[in-house]
Design a protein around this motif. Sequence first.
Motif, short mmCIF file in Angstrom:
data_model
loop_
_atom_site.label_atom_id
_atom_site.label_comp_id
_atom_site.label_asym_id
_atom_site.label_seq_id
_atom_site.Cartn_x
_atom_site.Cartn_y
_atom_site.Cartn_z
N MET A 1 0.81 -1.22 0.00
CA MET A 1 0.00 0.00 0.00
C MET A 1 0.85 1.28 0.00
SD MET A 1 -3.12 -0.87 2.62
CE MET A 1 -4.00 0.63 2.20
N GLY A 2 2.16 1.10 -0.03
CA GLY A 2 3.02 2.27 -0.02
C GLY A 2 3.32 2.74 1.39
N ASN A 3 3.68 4.01 1.47
CA ASN A 3 4.05 4.60 2.76
C ASN A 3 2.79 5.00 3.54
OD1 ASN A 3 4.66 7.23 4.38
ND2 ASN A 3 6.63 6.17 4.15
N PHE A 4 2.80 4.74 4.85
CA PHE A 4 1.62 5.02 5.67
C PHE A 4 1.28 6.50 5.67
CE2 PHE A 4 -0.67 5.60 9.73
CZ PHE A 4 -1.65 4.64 9.57
N ARG A 5 2.28 7.35 5.78
CA ARG A 5 2.03 8.79 5.76
C ARG A 5 1.42 9.24 4.42
NH1 ARG A 5 7.20 9.12 8.40
NH2 ARG A 5 7.00 9.78 10.59
N ASP A 6 1.88 8.63 3.34
CA ASP A 6 1.35 9.00 2.02
C ASP A 6 -0.13 8.69 1.92
OD1 ASP A 6 3.85 9.86 1.24
OD2 ASP A 6 4.37 7.99 0.19
N VAL A 7 -0.52 7.54 2.47
CA VAL A 7 -1.94 7.17 2.43
C VAL A 7 -2.77 8.12 3.28
CG1 VAL A 7 -3.63 5.35 2.95
CG2 VAL A 7 -1.40 4.75 1.96
N LEU A 8 -2.24 8.51 4.44
CA LEU A 8 -2.94 9.49 5.26
C LEU A 8 -3.09 10.81 4.52
CD1 LEU A 8 -1.37 8.98 8.83
CD2 LEU A 8 -3.70 8.43 8.14
N ASN A 9 -2.03 11.21 3.82
CA ASN A 9 -2.07 12.47 3.08
C ASN A 9 -3.07 12.44 1.93
OD1 ASN A 9 -0.24 14.10 4.52
ND2 ASN A 9 1.50 13.02 3.61
N GLU A 10 -3.40 11.24 1.46
CA GLU A 10 -4.42 11.12 0.41
C GLU A 10 -5.82 11.41 0.96
OE1 GLU A 10 -4.12 7.18 -1.09
OE2 GLU A 10 -2.10 7.46 -1.92
N VAL A 141 7.55 -3.56 11.63
CA VAL A 141 6.28 -2.81 11.68
C VAL A 141 6.39 -1.51 10.89
CG1 VAL A 141 5.63 -3.81 13.90
CG2 VAL A 141 6.88 -1.64 13.85
N ASP A 142 5.23 -1.01 10.44
CA ASP A 142 5.18 0.23 9.67
C ASP A 142 4.94 1.46 10.55
OD1 ASP A 142 5.26 -0.91 6.90
OD2 ASP A 142 3.44 -1.90 7.63
N LEU A 143 4.35 1.24 11.69
CA LEU A 143 4.11 2.33 12.63
C LEU A 143 3.99 1.75 14.03
CD1 LEU A 143 0.38 3.44 12.74
CD2 LEU A 143 1.15 1.67 11.13
N ILE A 144 4.06 2.61 15.05
CA ILE A 144 3.90 2.21 16.44
C ILE A 144 2.62 2.83 16.98
CG2 ILE A 144 4.84 2.41 18.78
CD1 ILE A 144 6.47 0.52 17.06
N ILE A 145 1.83 2.03 17.71
CA ILE A 145 0.63 2.55 18.38
C ILE A 145 0.83 2.44 19.90
CG2 ILE A 145 -1.83 2.28 18.77
CD1 ILE A 145 -2.20 1.25 16.04
N LEU A 146 0.90 3.58 20.55
CA LEU A 146 0.82 3.60 22.02
C LEU A 146 -0.66 3.71 22.35
CD1 LEU A 146 3.64 6.21 22.85
CD2 LEU A 146 3.81 3.72 22.96
N GLU A 147 -1.27 2.62 22.85
CA GLU A 147 -2.73 2.63 22.98
C GLU A 147 -3.21 2.36 24.39
OE1 GLU A 147 -4.63 -0.41 20.66
OE2 GLU A 147 -2.91 -1.74 20.79
N THR A 148 -4.47 2.74 24.61
CA THR A 148 -5.14 2.63 25.91
C THR A 148 -4.34 3.40 26.97
OG1 THR A 148 -5.64 0.37 25.17
CG2 THR A 148 -6.50 1.02 27.31
N MET A 149 -3.79 4.52 26.58
CA MET A 149 -3.05 5.36 27.51
C MET A 149 -4.01 6.07 28.46
SD MET A 149 0.29 5.34 27.01
CE MET A 149 0.57 3.67 26.47
N SER A 150 -3.55 6.34 29.66
CA SER A 150 -4.37 7.09 30.62
C SER A 150 -3.61 8.27 31.21
CB SER A 150 -4.81 6.16 31.77
OG SER A 150 -3.69 5.68 32.49
N ILE A 168 9.44 6.38 12.05
CA ILE A 168 8.19 5.91 11.45
C ILE A 168 7.02 6.55 12.18
CG2 ILE A 168 9.22 3.72 10.72
CD1 ILE A 168 7.74 2.35 13.00
N PRO A 169 5.81 6.56 11.58
CA PRO A 169 4.65 7.21 12.21
C PRO A 169 4.36 6.64 13.60
CG PRO A 169 4.17 6.73 9.92
CD PRO A 169 5.48 6.06 10.22
N LEU A 170 3.85 7.52 14.45
CA LEU A 170 3.53 7.16 15.83
C LEU A 170 2.11 7.60 16.13
CD1 LEU A 170 4.53 6.12 18.61
CD2 LEU A 170 5.40 8.43 19.04
#
Length: 595
Positions: A1-10, A141-150, A168-170
């Motif tokens: 799918m290409g670069n993650f940032r590029d897809v977001l920019n679309e 991995v293509d990006l990192i997700i810091l999730e369920t943060m409080s 890479i995207p965060l």
Amino acid sequence: MGNFRDVLNEERVIIADGAMGTMLYSSGVPKGRCFDELNLSDPEIVKGIHKAYHKAGAELLETNTFGANRLVLDRYFGLGDKTSEINYKGAKLAREVAEGAFVAGSVGPVTRPLDSSEKLKVTDIEEIYSEQISSLLEGGVDLIILETMSDPEEARTGIRAARKLCDIPLLVSFSFSDEGRTITGMDPIQVSRSLEKEGIKILGVNCCSGPRDVYMAIRRMTGKPDIWLSAMPNAGLPKFIDRKFVYPHNPEYFAYYARKFLSLGVSIIGGCCGTTPLHIKAISESIVDEKVIKKKLKPLQKKERTSLYRTEDVNTQLKKKADKEFIWIVEMEPPRGTDLNRELKLAKELQSIGVNALSISDSPMARVRMGPLALAHRIKDETSLEVILHKTTRDRNILGLQADCLAASALGIENMLALTGDPPSAGDYPFSAAIWEATSKELIEMIKSLNSGRDLLGNQLQSPTRLWVGSASGIEPMKEVFLRLKAKIEAGAGFIMTQPVFDLDNFSKFVKEVKKFDIPIFAGVMPLFSREQAEYLHNEVPGIRIPEDIRKRADKDGVKIINEIISGLKELVNGVCIMLSKGKYSIIKELIQNK
């Protein structure tokens, strides 16, 4: 799918996957098993779930590594030495399946605010994050997700760790209660603003109690055009049916909310706990390839709260008396039955001879007795005595403890002693399991929060409690004792109730240190009736030390000894709590007459 940032920019919406843990659970993996470790021991079951989500339309697959940091793996499962391997393998498994899709390294919180009171250094937390993230990066991995943060502070630590390792995207995603706050008390606006300086470009909300609460949180989070938003709600609140947690089955409802998220400008839409490939399929069919609606929304402004309650220190009748006079307290056990006539008669007699308050115990020695609230309420209702209600954390979880405190306050109880409680192994039911979901210090923190008009998670109450809460304490003049006591006082303890005092010289050293806290001290005193009792207490009861000369005198001079101790205590403390073995209350009149 290409670069993650590029897809977001679309500005095209990206469909993420759903729950991993609940899918494993529904597949027969028992709750309590380390789900992350399945990357090593049963990789096919993990890959199977990834495949199901990818087939359902997910363009972003999260690794099965949410809890795979060294602290959690080691503390709960003894798997800390496999941290790197579990994360690397987790990334590889998702990568093998993600043909034409992105892989996100899932990273959950290091700390557990409601599970442990342990305070970690920021440098230690950053090191823990770095170890996990570096292994995910190695896995591809293509990006990192810091999730369920409080906690934004911890999120910033995770951000620093990631940025030192890669560019890479965060994505940073927070979870909020149905009152719109994290478990550390932050609302979406505060969270968003607290991360502005970090330059985070992808901000999200996940988990919560369902799509509606995620929607409400995102509405309040941001409207900045340079921020991409992510929404990954739970399926809803689970029910416990046939010994299993079951989430609502609502794919069509999820698809409805996917379009609502899209209308807010959300770029990444997926699911969290309880969601399945059916939920993701419904989302995909509803909004796949849709353009993100980039409205220039203004974030909803935070309204300054005007508290409905006065949150100054609680000032109960007992507290007022302790500032003016020496307080006489007697400890009383509830009956092993339902008849309170004996205890109420005794309470009235004790009131008539000058006792100020009764300290009502909570199943001491883990033996079955009536709960203390009923007796405390009747005494409060039928006499002018003050009562101190004991509350142990042994038998109730966090929800139940708060409910009990609300009930006590509603019934007019003003004073409470926070205790851990004796273990079930010491009593009638050694096979019974203690709960101990909170420590006595954490119970004190709960009560402080309830007194301010909010529960432990920051949710506003209709009305606050008015509880003066105290801490029990050992009396050895040791550093560990003072540190524990200091922590409880900082948590909100307003008075100290000590173990029985037999050595005035040693106790004077203890008081010299404790006086610095400037809160009332009620010293425990226990009349001795025999040398055998004195030797038992000295040799078998933790924390009690009785000088040899007092043990020798116990057969003949028991009452005289306690009178001498009380006389000495009057110069040191605000009052005494008389603790009697086998209910020998007749001696109290003799003790008080000598006052």
